[in-house]
Scaffold this motif. Structure first.
Motif, PDB file in Angstrom:
ATOM      1  N   ALA A  72       0.840  -1.207   0.000  1.00  0.00           N
ATOM      2  CA  ALA A  72       0.000   0.000   0.000  1.00  0.00           C
ATOM      3  C   ALA A  72       0.870   1.251   0.000  1.00  0.00           C
ATOM      4  CB  ALA A  72      -0.922   0.001   1.223  1.00  0.00           C
ATOM      5  N   PHE A  73       1.925   1.234   0.795  1.00  0.00           N
ATOM      6  CA  PHE A  73       2.808   2.399   0.881  1.00  0.00           C
ATOM      7  C   PHE A  73       3.465   2.668  -0.473  1.00  0.00           C
ATOM      8  CE2 PHE A  73       6.387   5.032   1.863  1.00  0.00           C
ATOM      9  CZ  PHE A  73       6.014   5.769   2.972  1.00  0.00           C
ATOM     10  N   ILE A  74       4.052   1.643  -1.067  1.00  0.00           N
ATOM     11  CA  ILE A  74       4.769   1.827  -2.335  1.00  0.00           C
ATOM     12  C   ILE A  74       3.813   2.233  -3.452  1.00  0.00           C
ATOM     13  CG2 ILE A  74       6.060   0.595  -4.134  1.00  0.00           C
ATOM     14  CD1 ILE A  74       7.539  -0.849  -1.810  1.00  0.00           C
ATOM     15  N   SER A  75       2.628   1.626  -3.491  1.00  0.00           N
ATOM     16  CA  SER A  75       1.646   1.974  -4.530  1.00  0.00           C
ATOM     17  C   SER A  75       1.205   3.432  -4.415  1.00  0.00           C
ATOM     18  CB  SER A  75       0.421   1.057  -4.434  1.00  0.00           C
ATOM     19  OG  SER A  75       0.785  -0.280  -4.629  1.00  0.00           O
ATOM     20  N   ALA A  76       0.863   3.843  -3.196  1.00  0.00           N
ATOM     21  CA  ALA A  76       0.419   5.224  -2.998  1.00  0.00           C
ATOM     22  C   ALA A  76       1.568   6.203  -3.201  1.00  0.00           C
ATOM     23  CB  ALA A  76      -0.181   5.386  -1.599  1.00  0.00           C
ATOM     24  N   MET A  77       2.778   5.790  -2.846  1.00  0.00           N
ATOM     25  CA  MET A  77       3.945   6.651  -3.059  1.00  0.00           C
ATOM     26  C   MET A  77       4.138   6.895  -4.555  1.00  0.00           C
ATOM     27  SD  MET A  77       7.862   6.077  -1.799  1.00  0.00           S
ATOM     28  CE  MET A  77       8.054   4.683  -2.896  1.00  0.00           C
ATOM     29  N   LEU A  78       3.988   5.845  -5.351  1.00  0.00           N
ATOM     30  CA  LEU A  78       4.084   6.006  -6.809  1.00  0.00           C
ATOM     31  C   LEU A  78       3.004   6.951  -7.330  1.00  0.00           C
ATOM     32  CD1 LEU A  78       4.939   2.433  -8.098  1.00  0.00           C
ATOM     33  CD2 LEU A  78       6.257   4.519  -8.450  1.00  0.00           C
ATOM     34  N   LEU A  79       1.801   6.809  -6.799  1.00  0.00           N
ATOM     35  CA  LEU A  79       0.708   7.698  -7.197  1.00  0.00           C
ATOM     36  C   LEU A  79       1.049   9.149  -6.858  1.00  0.00           C
ATOM     37  CD1 LEU A  79      -2.173   8.223  -8.230  1.00  0.00           C
ATOM     38  CD2 LEU A  79      -2.983   7.719  -5.913  1.00  0.00           C
ATOM     39  N   GLY A  80       1.537   9.380  -5.652  1.00  0.00           N
ATOM     40  CA  GLY A  80       1.921  10.734  -5.247  1.00  0.00           C
ATOM     41  C   GLY A  80       3.030  11.294  -6.119  1.00  0.00           C
ATOM     42  N   GLY A  81       4.028  10.457  -6.432  1.00  0.00           N
ATOM     43  CA  GLY A  81       5.108  10.893  -7.316  1.00  0.00           C
ATOM     44  C   GLY A  81       4.594  11.227  -8.704  1.00  0.00           C
ATOM     45  N   GLY A  82       3.706  10.389  -9.208  1.00  0.00           N
ATOM     46  CA  GLY A  82       3.127  10.637 -10.528  1.00  0.00           C
ATOM     47  C   GLY A  82       2.307  11.916 -10.570  1.00  0.00           C
TER      48      GLY A  82
END
Length: 194
Positions: free
Chosen positions: A71-81
């Motif tokens: 969940a952390f890595i997925s949401a982090m990617l979303l935030g970066g995108g």
């Protein structure tokens, strides 16, 4: 289980080694991957939050061991995108510091919620971290390589936290997790007021 903990610690160390080497001057023209890898390692706020998520996942155990980091890595990617796309998220620095403090408090309190709730909390905090990674990406960096770098660093920090948490669980010393949580939360408060 002890060999799994040792293997996770060795893997995390191997991922972090290039960052230690790159910490010396003269590497200003590092690859996009290395720049992404170094970004989470370069800020105490990122380091503490990602280690804390790993510790929290280990303290809960079971499905949390893969759900919280995922969940952390997925949401982090979303935030970066979102940041790379120019979509601004308010209170990024405050959200990052709040993540350090609150995950530390969750460790102190030995908080146990449903896996979905824990993953949502981790994901919400990760949006702030990802946004910071995206905003601070160098203009000349390859976005995919940079993202792979900060994902690798984040994963290594989660694994390190989970390895430590698993070791504490095996030693049957839950007080150590609470102590680590209090240190993390206090460090977050110090970072917030500094």
């Amino acid at each position: 289980m002890r060999s799994v903990t040792l293997k996770m610690g060795i893997a995390a160390t191997m991922v972090a080694l290039p960052t230690l080497v790159m910490a010396h001057p003269g590497h200003e023209h590092a690859s996009s991957f290395m720049t992404g890898l170094m970004h989470p390692m370069g800020g105490l706020d990122h380091l503490l939050a990602m280690l804390a998520v790993g510790l929290w996942a280990a303290s809960i155990g079971g499905k949390a061991m893969w759900m919280l980091p995922l969940a952390f890595i997925s949401a982090m990617l979303l935030g970066g995108g979102l940041a790379i796309a120019g979509i601004q998220m308010p209170f990024v620095e405050q959200g990052i510091l709040l993540s350090v403090i609150l995950v530390g408090v969750l460790l102190v309190a030995s908080a146990r919620f449903s896996i979905a709730t824990c993953a949502s909390i981790a994901g919400l905090f990760a949006l702030f971290h990802g946004t910071a990674h995206g905003v601070e990406m160098p203009l000349n960096a390859n976005g995919v390589e940079y993202a792979l770098g900060f994902i690798a660093a984040t994963f290594a920090l989660h694994i390190t936290g989970m390895a430590l948490g698993t070791l504490v669980t095996r030693l049957q010393a839950p007080l150590m997790t609470r102590l680590a949580g209090s240190v993390i939360a206090i460090a977050g408060v110090i970072l917030a007021i500094a």
